[in-house]
Design an enzyme around this catalytic site. Structure first.
Site, PDB file in Angstrom:
ATOM      1  N   LYS A  12      86.424   0.039  14.473  1.00 44.29           N
ATOM      2  CA  LYS A  12      85.258  -0.820  14.668  1.00 44.29           C
ATOM      3  C   LYS A  12      84.903  -0.829  16.145  1.00 44.29           C
ATOM      4  O   LYS A  12      85.728  -1.193  16.983  1.00 44.29           O
ATOM      5  CB  LYS A  12      85.595  -2.236  14.185  1.00 44.29           C
ATOM      6  CG  LYS A  12      84.423  -3.194  14.143  1.00 44.29           C
ATOM      7  CD  LYS A  12      84.855  -4.516  13.525  1.00 44.29           C
ATOM      8  CE  LYS A  12      83.719  -5.517  13.491  1.00 44.29           C
ATOM      9  NZ  LYS A  12      84.166  -6.825  12.942  1.00 44.29           N
ATOM     10  N   ASP A  63      85.295  -9.827   8.657  1.00 41.15           N
ATOM     11  CA  ASP A  63      84.349 -10.041   9.746  1.00 41.15           C
ATOM     12  C   ASP A  63      84.583 -11.372  10.456  1.00 41.15           C
ATOM     13  O   ASP A  63      84.069 -12.411  10.047  1.00 41.15           O
ATOM     14  CB  ASP A  63      82.893  -9.956   9.271  1.00 41.15           C
ATOM     15  CG  ASP A  63      81.948  -9.738  10.456  1.00 41.15           C
ATOM     16  OD1 ASP A  63      82.304 -10.146  11.577  1.00 41.15           O
ATOM     17  OD2 ASP A  63      80.858  -9.175  10.271  1.00 41.15           O
ATOM     18  N   GLY A 118      77.162   0.067  11.276  1.00 42.43           N
ATOM     19  CA  GLY A 118      76.415   0.389  12.484  1.00 42.43           C
ATOM     20  C   GLY A 118      77.284   0.650  13.686  1.00 42.43           C
ATOM     21  O   GLY A 118      76.813   1.173  14.693  1.00 42.43           O
ATOM     22  N   ARG A 119      78.553   0.286  13.597  1.00 38.08           N
ATOM     23  CA  ARG A 119      79.467   0.547  14.714  1.00 38.08           C
ATOM     24  C   ARG A 119      80.892   0.781  14.218  1.00 38.08           C
ATOM     25  O   ARG A 119      81.844   0.655  14.987  1.00 38.08           O
ATOM     26  CB  ARG A 119      79.447  -0.602  15.710  1.00 38.08           C
ATOM     27  CG  ARG A 119      79.795  -1.963  15.117  1.00 38.08           C
ATOM     28  CD  ARG A 119      79.881  -3.019  16.181  1.00 38.08           C
ATOM     29  NE  ARG A 119      80.225  -4.313  15.627  1.00 38.08           N
ATOM     30  CZ  ARG A 119      80.734  -5.313  16.329  1.00 38.08           C
ATOM     31  NH1 ARG A 119      80.983  -5.146  17.614  1.00 38.08           N
ATOM     32  NH2 ARG A 119      80.989  -6.468  15.771  1.00 38.08           N
ATOM     33  N   ASP A 148      74.017   0.020  20.129  1.00 36.01           N
ATOM     34  CA  ASP A 148      74.853   1.008  20.810  1.00 36.01           C
ATOM     35  C   ASP A 148      76.110   1.383  20.031  1.00 36.01           C
ATOM     36  O   ASP A 148      76.814   2.321  20.396  1.00 36.01           O
ATOM     37  CB  ASP A 148      75.238   0.521  22.209  1.00 36.01           C
ATOM     38  CG  ASP A 148      76.045  -0.777  22.211  1.00 36.01           C
ATOM     39  OD1 ASP A 148      76.513  -1.191  21.131  1.00 36.01           O
ATOM     40  OD2 ASP A 148      76.204  -1.375  23.293  1.00 36.01           O
ATOM     41  N   ASP A 198      76.938  -9.108   2.925  1.00 40.92           N
ATOM     42  CA  ASP A 198      77.649  -7.925   3.418  1.00 40.92           C
ATOM     43  C   ASP A 198      79.001  -8.294   4.013  1.00 40.92           C
ATOM     44  O   ASP A 198      79.789  -7.403   4.356  1.00 40.92           O
ATOM     45  CB  ASP A 198      76.801  -7.162   4.445  1.00 40.92           C
ATOM     46  CG  ASP A 198      76.340  -8.040   5.594  1.00 40.92           C
ATOM     47  OD1 ASP A 198      75.602  -8.998   5.333  1.00 40.92           O
ATOM     48  OD2 ASP A 198      76.715  -7.769   6.751  1.00 40.92           O
ATOM     49  N   ASN A 199      79.295  -9.594   4.125  1.00 40.29           N
ATOM     50  CA  ASN A 199      80.611 -10.052   4.573  1.00 40.29           C
ATOM     51  C   ASN A 199      81.372 -10.743   3.460  1.00 40.29           C
ATOM     52  O   ASN A 199      82.287 -11.529   3.733  1.00 40.29           O
ATOM     53  CB  ASN A 199      80.462 -10.997   5.767  1.00 40.29           C
ATOM     54  CG  ASN A 199      79.947 -10.286   7.007  1.00 40.29           C
ATOM     55  OD1 ASN A 199      80.207  -9.108   7.191  1.00 40.29           O
ATOM     56  ND2 ASN A 199      79.205 -10.995   7.826  1.00 40.29           N
ATOM     57  N   ARG A 231      90.897  -1.690  12.042  1.00 40.73           N
ATOM     58  CA  ARG A 231      90.970  -2.698  10.989  1.00 40.73           C
ATOM     59  C   ARG A 231      91.524  -2.084   9.708  1.00 40.73           C
ATOM     60  O   ARG A 231      91.170  -0.965   9.339  1.00 40.73           O
ATOM     61  CB  ARG A 231      89.574  -3.283  10.730  1.00 40.73           C
ATOM     62  CG  ARG A 231      89.560  -4.344   9.646  1.00 40.73           C
ATOM     63  CD  ARG A 231      88.308  -5.191   9.717  1.00 40.73           C
ATOM     64  NE  ARG A 231      87.099  -4.484   9.334  1.00 40.73           N
ATOM     65  CZ  ARG A 231      85.870  -5.005   9.434  1.00 40.73           C
ATOM     66  NH1 ARG A 231      85.709  -6.226   9.927  1.00 40.73           N
ATOM     67  NH2 ARG A 231      84.815  -4.312   9.053  1.00 40.73           N
TER      68      ARG A 231
END
Length: 495
Positions: free
Chosen positions: A109, A265, A88-89, A121, A255-256, A172
């Protein structure tokens, strides 16, 4: 300056990602650059141009050969399944082959709103970017598998979370960004071929031994079972290392959880000070799901979710596939126990294995809990207590009766190692760090950068954490727990 991109993920079918160029920012400024990592990745540092680097790492220009994309994935977040998450970002620029012939992802990221942003955003505040930079590099220094931080760039723009904050972009580096949630995304859609593609990629990239001649006679189903077992082995070893340094991840969602076995993360993460197995820092973990003591068993739960996605590849008979996968997942506690005991034996200076070692470890942890002793400093000061009840150790305990009772048991066990105390002291100092990212020191560095544009505290802390096992004269304050007025009880993810 950039090494050559290979673009393996970008060559997968397009249902695995969305093409996405980073959204430019107004004033990109390079505020941190990891030159040793850049050298390892094959960057041409002689041609390094700080202005150009800021443009690339800030997302204003796409590096030569990159094909940016946002990866699709799903995930269980605090136990609740979300079928569509995705980057998402974040934007994957591509993969490069480092100087050790390892394939490494390079990802931005905080690069702007993507098709997976779900109304957010797509940006990142400076504080969480610097936290991930500091803590991920600290984990690397501690010898714990982790994603790495290559660069941090401020954007000249404000990001609105709890309060307006300076914006930033983190670069990253990861062995890959394949997650348990990546497999879950396609399992939720019944896309077995996509799962097979991901599994084959994971084997080729992270577990090539499963393609070796010794497994030539293993059928395809057996290879996917072996993949589950291999991921389980790395995750068990990883969480055992976390437990050995008092690290609390904070958001151990599927998801992590990486397929590679790297920590990923660094949102509401922190390191425990006074030992308490129920310690939680994450502001969003109201049910203590991801408390320190729960982490090994959350990993097992997450691995079971991975196994569920691979069932169609294991056996066409679902009942048989479940039976085979369940047997593997049920073997996790024994594997984790071995890994954890190996870590804790090492922290006690023990090289051999004896039956009472678990009880010895638990005895120390109980004494630390009863005495509210600092986790990191207690282990570090064991090297000073090999022959006498060193006051430097005892002063860490509010109640010292339990630790006084434990010390003779430990010394008696060490005597059976048949090694002199000088060598044991060396062993202890080599595995028990003097320095961790103390939460108040991290917050101090983030506040200085975000509120005063002062990166001096960040750089000083980064330098200390690069050598966590070495005594650093003049930097004793970095080894001290927070005074009562500066204790950190909650951390925030910054999304």
């Amino acid at each position: 300056m950039f090494p050559e991109f290979t673009l393996r993920y970008a060559r997968l079918p397009e249902r695995f990602f969305e093409r996405f160029d980073p959204v430019p920012v107004s004033e990109p400024r390079l505020v941190a650059f990891n030159r040793p990592l850049a050298e390892e990745l094959g960057f041409d540092l002689e041609a390094f141009d700080e202005h150009q680097a800021a443009e690339w790492f800030g997302g204003n220009a796409v590096p030569p050969g990159a094909e940016p994309l946002a990866q699709a994935y799903a995930g269980h977040q605090f136990g609740t399944f979300v079928p569509r998450l995705g980057d998402g970002r974040a934007v994957l620029l591509g993969e490069v082959t480092d100087r050790q012939a390892r394939l490494r992802d390079i990802q931005l990221k905080g690069a702007g709103r993507t098709p997976f942003s779900r109304g957010a955003d797509g940006r990142a505040p400076l504080g969480p970017v610097l936290r991930e930079y500091l803590v991920s590099e600290a984990m690397h220094g501690l010898g714990i598998p982790t994603t790495r931080a290559l660069a941090a760039v401020t954007t000249g723009e404000r990001v609105f979370r709890r309060v307006p904050e300076p914006g930033a972009v983190l670069t990253r580096v990861a062995a890959s960004h394949l997650r348990v949630g990546t497999f879950q995304y396609y399992a939720a859609r019944g896309d077995v071929e996509a799962i097979r593609t991901l599994a084959d990629m994971a084997i080729e990239r992270h577990y090539p031994e499963l393609l070796g001649p010794e497994l030539a006679d293993v059928d395809e189903a057996g290879r996917y079972l072996a993949l589950i077992e291999a991921v389980q082995a790395r995750q068990a070893a990883l969480v055992a290392k976390w437990m050995g340094v008092g690290f609390i991840h904070g958001v151990m969602n599927t998801d992590n959880t990486t397929i590679s076995g790297e920590t990923i993360d660094y949102g509401p993460c922190a390191f425990m000070e006074s030992y308490d197995p129920r310690t939680v820092f994450s502001s969003i973990d109201e049910g203590e799901r991801y408390a320190y003591a729960n982490q090994p068993w959350i990993v097992q739960w997450n691995l079971a979710r991975l196994a569920e996605t691979l069932l169609p590849l294991i056996d066409p008979d679902q009942e048989r596939a479940v039976e085979l996968a369940t047997a593997l997942i049920q073997a996790y506690p024994e594997r984790y126990e071995r890994e954890w005991l190996a870590v804790m034996r090492s922290k006690l200076g023990l090289a051999s294995e004896q039956a009472e070692d678990r009880e010895l470890v638990e005895g120390l942890l109980e004494a630390m809990h009863a005495g509210r002793a600092d986790f990191t400093r207690t282990f570090r000061r064991l090297a000073e207590a090999l022959e006498t009840d060193a006051p430097a150790l005892l002063e860490l305990f509010e109640r010292d009766e339990p630790i006084r009772a434990w010390l003779p048991r430990w010394r008696a066990r060490l005597a059976r190692e048949d090694v002199d105390t000088a060598e044991i002291a060396t062993r202890l100092r080599a595995v028990n760090p003097a320095y961790i990212p103390r939460n108040h020191k991290v917050e101090e560095a983030l506040a200085a950068a975000a509120e005063h544009d002062d990166f001096g505290p960040f750089e000083a802390l980064r330098e200390v954490l690069a050598s966590p096992f070495a005594e650093q004269p003049g930097r004793e304050a970095y080894a001290m727990p927070a005074p009562p007025s500066e204790r950190v009880f909650r951390t925030f993810c910054g999304t």
